[in-house]
Design a protein around this motif. Sequence first.
Motif, PDB file in Angstrom:
ATOM      1  N   CYS A  93       3.036  12.066  -4.129  1.00  0.00           N
ATOM      2  CA  CYS A  93       4.460  11.918  -3.841  1.00  0.00           C
ATOM      3  C   CYS A  93       5.226  13.063  -4.498  1.00  0.00           C
ATOM      4  N   THR A 138      -0.293  -0.009  -4.611  1.00  0.00           N
ATOM      5  CA  THR A 138      -1.496   0.805  -4.746  1.00  0.00           C
ATOM      6  C   THR A 138      -1.183   2.246  -4.352  1.00  0.00           C
ATOM      7  N   ASP A 139      -1.947   3.181  -4.924  1.00  0.00           N
ATOM      8  CA  ASP A 139      -1.761   4.588  -4.570  1.00  0.00           C
ATOM      9  C   ASP A 139      -3.011   5.360  -4.963  1.00  0.00           C
ATOM     10  N   VAL A 193       2.196   3.544   3.211  1.00  0.00           N
ATOM     11  CA  VAL A 193       1.570   4.817   2.842  1.00  0.00           C
ATOM     12  C   VAL A 193       2.269   5.980   3.541  1.00  0.00           C
ATOM     13  N   PRO A 202      -6.436   3.502  -3.379  1.00  0.00           N
ATOM     14  CA  PRO A 202      -5.964   3.924  -2.057  1.00  0.00           C
ATOM     15  C   PRO A 202      -6.602   3.156  -0.900  1.00  0.00           C
ATOM     16  N   PRO A 215      -1.367  10.709  -7.592  1.00  0.00           N
ATOM     17  CA  PRO A 215      -0.405  10.572  -6.495  1.00  0.00           C
ATOM     18  C   PRO A 215       0.123  11.920  -6.012  1.00  0.00           C
ATOM     19  N   SER A 275       4.794   5.361  -8.220  1.00  0.00           N
ATOM     20  CA  SER A 275       3.502   6.029  -8.376  1.00  0.00           C
ATOM     21  C   SER A 275       3.476   6.881  -9.639  1.00  0.00           C
ATOM     22  N   ARG A 281       0.862  -1.182   0.000  1.00  0.00           N
ATOM     23  CA  ARG A 281       0.000   0.000   0.000  1.00  0.00           C
ATOM     24  C   ARG A 281       0.900   1.234   0.000  1.00  0.00           C
ATOM     25  N   GLY A 282       0.725   2.075  -1.012  1.00  0.00           N
ATOM     26  CA  GLY A 282       1.613   3.212  -1.212  1.00  0.00           C
ATOM     27  C   GLY A 282       2.604   2.895  -2.325  1.00  0.00           C
ATOM     28  N   ALA A 283       2.959   3.920  -3.105  1.00  0.00           N
ATOM     29  CA  ALA A 283       3.940   3.731  -4.178  1.00  0.00           C
ATOM     30  C   ALA A 283       4.849   4.950  -4.294  1.00  0.00           C
ATOM     31  N   GLY A 284       5.013   5.670  -3.171  1.00  0.00           N
ATOM     32  CA  GLY A 284       5.930   6.803  -3.134  1.00  0.00           C
ATOM     33  C   GLY A 284       7.376   6.353  -3.067  1.00  0.00           C
TER      34      GLY A 284
END
Length: 264
Positions: free
Chosen positions: A36, A29-30, A100, A83, A34, A44, A6-9
């Motif tokens: 970021c 996932t994002d 995240v 998200p 995004p 992301s 979870r999160g793609a930063g």
Amino acid sequence: MLIVIRGAGDIATGIGWRLWQCGFDVVMTDLPQPTCIRRTVAFSTALEEGQYTVEGVTALACPDVDAARAVLAKRCVAVIPDPEGACIAALQPAAVVDAVLAKKNLGTTLADAPLVIGVGPGFCAGQDCHYVVETKRGHRLGRVIEEGPAAPNSGLPGNIMGYTGERIIRSTVSGRFEPLCAIGDLVEAGQTVARVNGEELKVQIPGMIRGMLHEGIQVTPGFKCGDVDPRGREADYTTISDKARAVAGGVLEAVLRRYGSRMQ
């Protein structure tokens, strides 16, 4: 073996990159748009451009779970605009990593997967995840916590050459973000680098723009829009950071603690 992140930063990307390099299938996932700022080292960015490569590993944007499965078959990282993490139930991964970095748990539970890893503040090992990986810079960075929480959020970014909060570019008003500089540009203290609703955003210190929001993102007062690295030309904005690599090492360790013997 499939792992959902979870999160793609930038920190999540360091995790996904390392897991992919070690042979795991990775779905991330994002947000559909995004937020970021370190977009040159974030998977992301694939949601903005369709696909994006970080240090030789390519991520592809996927509208749904079926598309993600097809991308995994190509040995690429799949990134879904999801998200809420709704894809987790359909994918049934061996592990879920919540990276995240919201400084609080946005809904991850022990029931999400056989192995659940929380990254940074907001998680407590043994309560809402099996392991927590420390994200605070210092002696404990990247450490795997078996019981209890990560260090609380200090509210300050990492110290570089004596600068902490001064490095961050924040919006002063609500509106549409309009960058006037690009990541990698050298700037001087007081220079205008972006606008929001006609309001100029200026940097406080000289250095290199290391992070900048994508154009068109809707922001609010205090929203983090970018950052400046005071090392200037010596700053590296094209490769995964030391912090992201350390945290990724902790996540990989946690995965291998659970599954390593089964992979032999």
